[in-house]
Design a protein around this motif. Sequence first.
Motif, PDB file in Angstrom:
ATOM      1  N   ASN A  38      39.491  25.864  50.275  1.00  0.00           N
ATOM      2  CA  ASN A  38      39.024  26.278  48.940  1.00  0.00           C
ATOM      3  C   ASN A  38      39.042  27.794  48.827  1.00  0.00           C
ATOM      4  OD1 ASN A  38      38.524  23.670  48.057  1.00  0.00           O
ATOM      5  ND2 ASN A  38      36.411  23.689  48.773  1.00  0.00           N
ATOM      6  N   TYR A  39      38.527  28.444  49.851  1.00  0.00           N
ATOM      7  CA  TYR A  39      38.515  29.904  49.895  1.00  0.00           C
ATOM      8  C   TYR A  39      39.949  30.448  49.910  1.00  0.00           C
ATOM      9  CZ  TYR A  39      37.250  34.601  51.417  1.00  0.00           C
ATOM     10  OH  TYR A  39      37.099  35.956  51.506  1.00  0.00           O
ATOM     11  N   THR A  40      40.809  29.815  50.702  1.00  0.00           N
ATOM     12  CA  THR A  40      42.197  30.243  50.835  1.00  0.00           C
ATOM     13  C   THR A  40      42.942  30.164  49.505  1.00  0.00           C
ATOM     14  OG1 THR A  40      42.261  29.624  53.159  1.00  0.00           O
ATOM     15  CG2 THR A  40      44.377  29.742  52.025  1.00  0.00           C
ATOM     16  N   TYR A  41      42.722  29.094  48.754  1.00  0.00           N
ATOM     17  CA  TYR A  41      43.372  28.981  47.440  1.00  0.00           C
ATOM     18  C   TYR A  41      42.919  30.114  46.520  1.00  0.00           C
ATOM     19  CZ  TYR A  41      44.744  24.285  48.922  1.00  0.00           C
ATOM     20  OH  TYR A  41      45.273  23.222  49.600  1.00  0.00           O
ATOM     21  N   ALA A  43      41.757  33.035  47.492  1.00  0.00           N
ATOM     22  CA  ALA A  43      42.298  34.278  48.035  1.00  0.00           C
ATOM     23  C   ALA A  43      43.768  34.443  47.648  1.00  0.00           C
ATOM     24  CB  ALA A  43      42.139  34.301  49.554  1.00  0.00           C
ATOM     25  N   THR A  44      44.507  33.352  47.650  1.00  0.00           N
ATOM     26  CA  THR A  44      45.922  33.410  47.283  1.00  0.00           C
ATOM     27  C   THR A  44      46.098  33.767  45.812  1.00  0.00           C
ATOM     28  OG1 THR A  44      46.436  31.770  48.983  1.00  0.00           O
ATOM     29  CG2 THR A  44      48.090  32.102  47.256  1.00  0.00           C
ATOM     30  N   VAL A  45      45.309  33.159  44.955  1.00  0.00           N
ATOM     31  CA  VAL A  45      45.386  33.480  43.522  1.00  0.00           C
ATOM     32  C   VAL A  45      45.013  34.946  43.291  1.00  0.00           C
ATOM     33  CG1 VAL A  45      44.392  32.989  41.249  1.00  0.00           C
ATOM     34  CG2 VAL A  45      45.045  31.105  42.748  1.00  0.00           C
ATOM     35  N   GLY A  46      43.943  35.394  43.953  1.00  0.00           N
ATOM     36  CA  GLY A  46      43.545  36.796  43.827  1.00  0.00           C
ATOM     37  C   GLY A  46      44.623  37.740  44.321  1.00  0.00           C
ATOM     38  N   PHE A  47      45.252  37.392  45.431  1.00  0.00           N
ATOM     39  CA  PHE A  47      46.346  38.185  45.996  1.00  0.00           C
ATOM     40  C   PHE A  47      47.498  38.283  44.996  1.00  0.00           C
ATOM     41  CE2 PHE A  47      50.105  38.401  48.916  1.00  0.00           C
ATOM     42  CZ  PHE A  47      49.802  39.608  49.527  1.00  0.00           C
ATOM     43  N   GLY A  48      47.878  37.138  44.430  1.00  0.00           N
ATOM     44  CA  GLY A  48      48.955  37.131  43.433  1.00  0.00           C
ATOM     45  C   GLY A  48      48.597  37.928  42.194  1.00  0.00           C
ATOM     46  N   THR A 100      29.204  28.862  49.919  1.00  0.00           N
ATOM     47  CA  THR A 100      29.948  30.017  50.390  1.00  0.00           C
ATOM     48  C   THR A 100      31.399  29.607  50.537  1.00  0.00           C
ATOM     49  OG1 THR A 100      29.500  29.419  52.672  1.00  0.00           O
ATOM     50  CG2 THR A 100      27.966  30.958  51.638  1.00  0.00           C
ATOM     51  N   ALA A 101      32.243  30.565  50.637  1.00  0.00           N
ATOM     52  CA  ALA A 101      33.669  30.316  50.829  1.00  0.00           C
ATOM     53  C   ALA A 101      34.229  29.390  49.755  1.00  0.00           C
ATOM     54  CB  ALA A 101      33.939  29.767  52.223  1.00  0.00           C
ATOM     55  N   THR A 102      33.939  29.707  48.524  1.00  0.00           N
ATOM     56  CA  THR A 102      34.457  28.938  47.404  1.00  0.00           C
ATOM     57  C   THR A 102      35.765  29.552  46.924  1.00  0.00           C
ATOM     58  OG1 THR A 102      33.268  30.300  45.797  1.00  0.00           O
ATOM     59  CG2 THR A 102      32.117  28.336  46.647  1.00  0.00           C
ATOM     60  N   PHE A 103      36.414  28.853  46.017  1.00  0.00           N
ATOM     61  CA  PHE A 103      37.628  29.378  45.388  1.00  0.00           C
ATOM     62  C   PHE A 103      37.331  30.743  44.767  1.00  0.00           C
ATOM     63  CE2 PHE A 103      40.335  30.042  41.729  1.00  0.00           C
ATOM     64  CZ  PHE A 103      41.597  29.722  42.190  1.00  0.00           C
ATOM     65  N   MET A 109      37.159  38.273  46.580  1.00  0.00           N
ATOM     66  CA  MET A 109      37.286  39.049  47.817  1.00  0.00           C
ATOM     67  C   MET A 109      38.538  39.912  47.790  1.00  0.00           C
ATOM     68  SD  MET A 109      36.432  39.874  50.898  1.00  0.00           S
ATOM     69  CE  MET A 109      37.000  40.150  52.556  1.00  0.00           C
ATOM     70  N   GLN A 110      39.600  39.405  47.204  1.00  0.00           N
ATOM     71  CA  GLN A 110      40.848  40.161  47.189  1.00  0.00           C
ATOM     72  C   GLN A 110      40.723  41.463  46.407  1.00  0.00           C
ATOM     73  OE1 GLN A 110      43.160  39.010  49.400  1.00  0.00           O
ATOM     74  NE2 GLN A 110      41.397  37.696  49.609  1.00  0.00           N
ATOM     75  N   PHE A 111      39.909  41.464  45.362  1.00  0.00           N
ATOM     76  CA  PHE A 111      39.746  42.658  44.544  1.00  0.00           C
ATOM     77  C   PHE A 111      38.839  43.685  45.210  1.00  0.00           C
ATOM     78  CE2 PHE A 111      41.368  39.573  41.626  1.00  0.00           C
ATOM     79  CZ  PHE A 111      42.215  40.308  40.813  1.00  0.00           C
ATOM     80  N   LEU A 112      38.092  43.267  46.232  1.00  0.00           N
ATOM     81  CA  LEU A 112      37.214  44.174  46.969  1.00  0.00           C
ATOM     82  C   LEU A 112      37.737  44.463  48.367  1.00  0.00           C
ATOM     83  CD1 LEU A 112      33.788  42.613  45.945  1.00  0.00           C
ATOM     84  CD2 LEU A 112      34.876  44.663  45.021  1.00  0.00           C
ATOM     85  N   ASN A 113      38.860  43.890  48.715  1.00  0.00           N
ATOM     86  CA  ASN A 113      39.434  44.032  50.050  1.00  0.00           C
ATOM     87  C   ASN A 113      40.393  45.222  50.043  1.00  0.00           C
ATOM     88  OD1 ASN A 113      40.930  43.809  52.410  1.00  0.00           O
ATOM     89  ND2 ASN A 113      41.081  41.580  52.293  1.00  0.00           N
ATOM     90  N   PRO A 114      39.999  46.335  50.664  1.00  0.00           N
ATOM     91  CA  PRO A 114      40.858  47.526  50.619  1.00  0.00           C
ATOM     92  C   PRO A 114      42.250  47.286  51.197  1.00  0.00           C
ATOM     93  CG  PRO A 114      38.755  48.026  51.650  1.00  0.00           C
ATOM     94  CD  PRO A 114      38.780  46.557  51.403  1.00  0.00           C
ATOM     95  N   LYS A 115      42.348  46.460  52.237  1.00  0.00           N
ATOM     96  CA  LYS A 115      43.649  46.178  52.838  1.00  0.00           C
ATOM     97  C   LYS A 115      44.579  45.536  51.807  1.00  0.00           C
ATOM     98  CE  LYS A 115      45.799  43.337  56.398  1.00  0.00           C
ATOM     99  NZ  LYS A 115      45.610  42.277  57.388  1.00  0.00           N
TER     100      LYS A 115
END
Length: 191
Positions: A38-41, A43-48, A100-103, A109-115
């Motif tokens: 769920n978290y991974t999906y 994270a992927t959408v946020g990444f895209g 925790t670790a929801t979609f 997380m992606q928008f706050l992840n400096p990397k």
Amino acid sequence: MNITTILFYCMIATFTPGPTNIVILSTVHNHGAKKAMNYTYGATVGFGLLLVISAMLNTILITFIPKIIIVMQIIGSIYMLYLAYMIYKMDVSNSTEKETATFLSGLLMQFLNPKVVLFTMTVIPTFIMPNYSSSTAMTISILAITTIGFLAFITWVFFGTIFKAFLQRHNKFVNILMALSLAYAAIMIWM
């Protein structure tokens, strides 16, 4: 454009440990692969989405990069230290199912992840825009890079699942190690 170079850059940036990958591993360890997916999906959408934003707003962002980098360093470091603390304090003996670790948390997380933010702000203008200007080429590039990111996240879920029994036997040590890794990443942003 050298496809090998962009693939190498994307693989290194997405498969190496970072806040998202460490949270995925911790989620598999503490809540299982289904919760981690769920978290991974998310994270992927946020990444895209970040790749799309980078492509659309790149010329505007270039003007403000120093200010954006400083703000993202501060926000990202604080958030990463918060995650490190939460992982350190996590007690799996009280196995209550928390939200925790929801979609949504993966997406945000992606928008706050400096990397991830720095990666998405550099990959499009460095490798794509100098060589391609059509919206079709940009769309294909974004989809390809997002797919690489998804494969990286899935790899962390996979290895977390394989090593779950080991990780659970050494729960406190694993949580401390993951918390220290996140704290180190947060500190390295400022070095």
